[in-house]
Write a protein that holds these residues in place. Structure first.
Motif, mmCIF file in Angstrom:
data_model
loop_
_atom_site.group_PDB
_atom_site.id
_atom_site.type_symbol
_atom_site.label_atom_id
_atom_site.label_comp_id
_atom_site.label_asym_id
_atom_site.label_seq_id
_atom_site.Cartn_x
_atom_site.Cartn_y
_atom_site.Cartn_z
ATOM 1 N N ASP A 8 0.899 -1.311 0.047
ATOM 2 C CA ASP A 8 0.045 -0.154 -0.048
ATOM 3 C C ASP A 8 0.950 1.199 0.103
ATOM 4 O OD1 ASP A 8 -2.220 -1.647 0.312
ATOM 5 O OD2 ASP A 8 -2.080 -1.746 2.268
ATOM 6 N N ILE A 9 1.893 1.141 0.828
ATOM 7 C CA ILE A 9 2.846 2.560 0.819
ATOM 8 C C ILE A 9 3.544 2.597 -0.570
ATOM 9 C CG2 ILE A 9 5.149 3.269 1.586
ATOM 10 C CD1 ILE A 9 4.422 1.609 4.337
ATOM 11 N N ILE A 10 3.928 1.591 -1.250
ATOM 12 C CA ILE A 10 4.340 1.735 -2.550
ATOM 13 C C ILE A 10 3.524 2.507 -3.597
ATOM 14 C CG2 ILE A 10 5.360 0.427 -4.756
ATOM 15 C CD1 ILE A 10 7.229 0.465 -2.450
ATOM 16 N N LYS A 11 2.156 1.912 -3.486
ATOM 17 C CA LYS A 11 1.177 2.659 -4.660
ATOM 18 C C LYS A 11 0.987 3.844 -4.306
ATOM 19 C CE LYS A 11 -3.170 1.616 -6.611
ATOM 20 N NZ LYS A 11 -4.278 0.658 -6.378
ATOM 21 N N GLU A 12 0.709 4.149 -2.948
ATOM 22 C CA GLU A 12 0.493 5.536 -2.404
ATOM 23 C C GLU A 12 1.632 6.574 -2.849
ATOM 24 O OE1 GLU A 12 -0.319 7.935 1.686
ATOM 25 O OE2 GLU A 12 -0.525 5.883 1.563
ATOM 26 N N LEU A 13 2.988 6.167 -2.497
ATOM 27 C CA LEU A 13 4.071 6.998 -2.930
ATOM 28 C C LEU A 13 4.068 7.019 -4.486
ATOM 29 C CD1 LEU A 13 6.778 5.698 -0.382
ATOM 30 C CD2 LEU A 13 5.658 7.879 -0.448
ATOM 31 N N ARG A 14 3.789 6.171 -5.203
ATOM 32 C CA ARG A 14 3.715 6.158 -6.679
ATOM 33 C C ARG A 14 2.638 7.190 -7.183
ATOM 34 N NH1 ARG A 14 0.621 4.101 -10.307
ATOM 35 N NH2 ARG A 14 -0.444 2.525 -9.162
ATOM 36 N N LEU A 15 1.578 7.153 -6.611
ATOM 37 C CA LEU A 15 0.352 7.875 -7.155
ATOM 38 C C LEU A 15 0.769 9.579 -6.570
ATOM 39 C CD1 LEU A 15 -2.691 5.609 -6.094
ATOM 40 C CD2 LEU A 15 -1.580 6.254 -8.573
ATOM 41 N N GLU A 16 1.175 9.692 -5.399
ATOM 42 C CA GLU A 16 1.587 10.914 -4.876
ATOM 43 C C GLU A 16 2.699 11.651 -5.875
ATOM 44 O OE1 GLU A 16 2.877 11.094 -0.845
ATOM 45 O OE2 GLU A 16 0.888 10.339 -0.179
ATOM 46 N N ALA A 17 3.467 10.677 -6.594
ATOM 47 C CA ALA A 17 4.575 11.248 -7.337
ATOM 48 C C ALA A 17 3.977 11.422 -8.717
ATOM 49 C CB ALA A 17 5.702 10.353 -7.249
ATOM 50 N N GLY A 18 2.930 11.113 -9.111
ATOM 51 C CA GLY A 18 2.232 11.265 -10.170
ATOM 52 C C GLY A 18 2.902 10.326 -11.396
ATOM 53 N N LEU A 19 3.230 9.318 -10.809
ATOM 54 C CA LEU A 19 3.919 8.179 -11.679
ATOM 55 C C LEU A 19 3.202 6.979 -12.179
ATOM 56 C CD1 LEU A 19 7.494 7.854 -10.153
ATOM 57 C CD2 LEU A 19 6.987 9.027 -12.259
ATOM 58 N N SER A 20 2.962 6.514 -13.485
ATOM 59 C CA SER A 20 2.358 5.246 -13.577
ATOM 60 C C SER A 20 3.066 4.335 -13.157
ATOM 61 C CB SER A 20 2.059 5.349 -15.243
ATOM 62 O OG SER A 20 3.314 5.168 -15.982
ATOM 63 N N ILE A 21 2.550 2.978 -13.451
ATOM 64 C CA ILE A 21 3.354 1.973 -13.170
ATOM 65 C C ILE A 21 4.599 1.587 -13.834
ATOM 66 C CG2 ILE A 21 3.328 -0.621 -13.148
ATOM 67 C CD1 ILE A 21 0.512 -0.615 -11.860
ATOM 68 N N THR A 22 4.282 1.948 -15.210
ATOM 69 C CA THR A 22 5.379 2.107 -16.254
ATOM 70 C C THR A 22 6.465 2.964 -16.041
ATOM 71 O OG1 THR A 22 3.759 1.176 -18.006
ATOM 72 C CG2 THR A 22 5.790 2.065 -18.731
ATOM 73 N N ALA A 23 6.256 4.198 -15.741
ATOM 74 C CA ALA A 23 7.146 5.102 -15.549
ATOM 75 C C ALA A 23 7.952 4.598 -14.337
ATOM 76 C CB ALA A 23 6.383 6.540 -15.175
ATOM 77 N N LEU A 24 7.381 4.271 -13.053
ATOM 78 C CA LEU A 24 8.246 3.934 -12.042
ATOM 79 C C LEU A 24 8.998 2.831 -12.445
ATOM 80 C CD1 LEU A 24 9.016 4.320 -9.116
ATOM 81 C CD2 LEU A 24 6.935 2.998 -8.496
ATOM 82 N N ALA A 25 8.472 1.848 -13.019
ATOM 83 C CA ALA A 25 9.463 0.733 -13.513
ATOM 84 C C ALA A 25 10.583 1.136 -14.486
ATOM 85 C CB ALA A 25 8.473 -0.348 -14.202
ATOM 86 N N LYS A 26 10.586 2.077 -15.178
ATOM 87 C CA LYS A 26 11.618 2.563 -15.855
ATOM 88 C C LYS A 26 12.611 3.301 -14.926
ATOM 89 C CE LYS A 26 11.989 4.518 -20.443
ATOM 90 N NZ LYS A 26 11.431 5.324 -21.590
ATOM 91 N N LYS A 27 12.109 4.246 -14.069
ATOM 92 C CA LYS A 27 12.886 4.914 -13.386
ATOM 93 C C LYS A 27 13.719 3.798 -12.539
ATOM 94 C CE LYS A 27 11.112 9.267 -12.575
ATOM 95 N NZ LYS A 27 11.541 10.349 -11.474
ATOM 96 N N VAL A 28 13.111 2.648 -11.867
ATOM 97 C CA VAL A 28 13.819 1.688 -11.051
ATOM 98 C C VAL A 28 14.562 0.637 -11.828
ATOM 99 C CG1 VAL A 28 13.499 0.064 -9.379
ATOM 100 C CG2 VAL A 28 11.907 2.041 -9.405
ATOM 101 N N GLY A 29 14.313 0.561 -13.167
ATOM 102 C CA GLY A 29 15.010 -0.428 -13.815
ATOM 103 C C GLY A 29 14.478 -1.667 -13.823
#
Length: 70
Positions: A8-29
């Motif tokens: 839940d924390i990961i999802k909340e932080l991702r949404l707060e950062a305005g990132l899609s799942i794909t965008a976060l995946a790309k940033k994390v590699g």
């Protein structure tokens, strides 16, 4: 009060950062599927992925692990 789970924390932080799942995946590699697994509680990141996740979301590991308030 129930503590938030990692997924839940990961999802909340991702949404707060305005990132899609794909965008976060790309940033994390990692693949978008990997991020989905984290958010669904099926898997957790390894140490290196956790470091990159912290950098991508601009938070500490304590925040992601639920030791600090978001």
């Amino acid at each position: 009060m129930k503590e938030k789970e990692f997924k839940d924390i990961i999802k909340e932080l991702r949404l707060e950062a305005g990132l899609s799942i794909t965008a976060l995946a790309k940033k994390v590699g990692v693949s978008p599927t990997c991020v989905c697994y984290w958010e669904n509680g099926k898997r957790k990141p390894n140490y290196e992925q956790l470091q990159r996740l912290c950098e991508a979301l601009g938070v500490s590991a304590d925040t992601i692990l639920g030791l600090d308030e978001i």
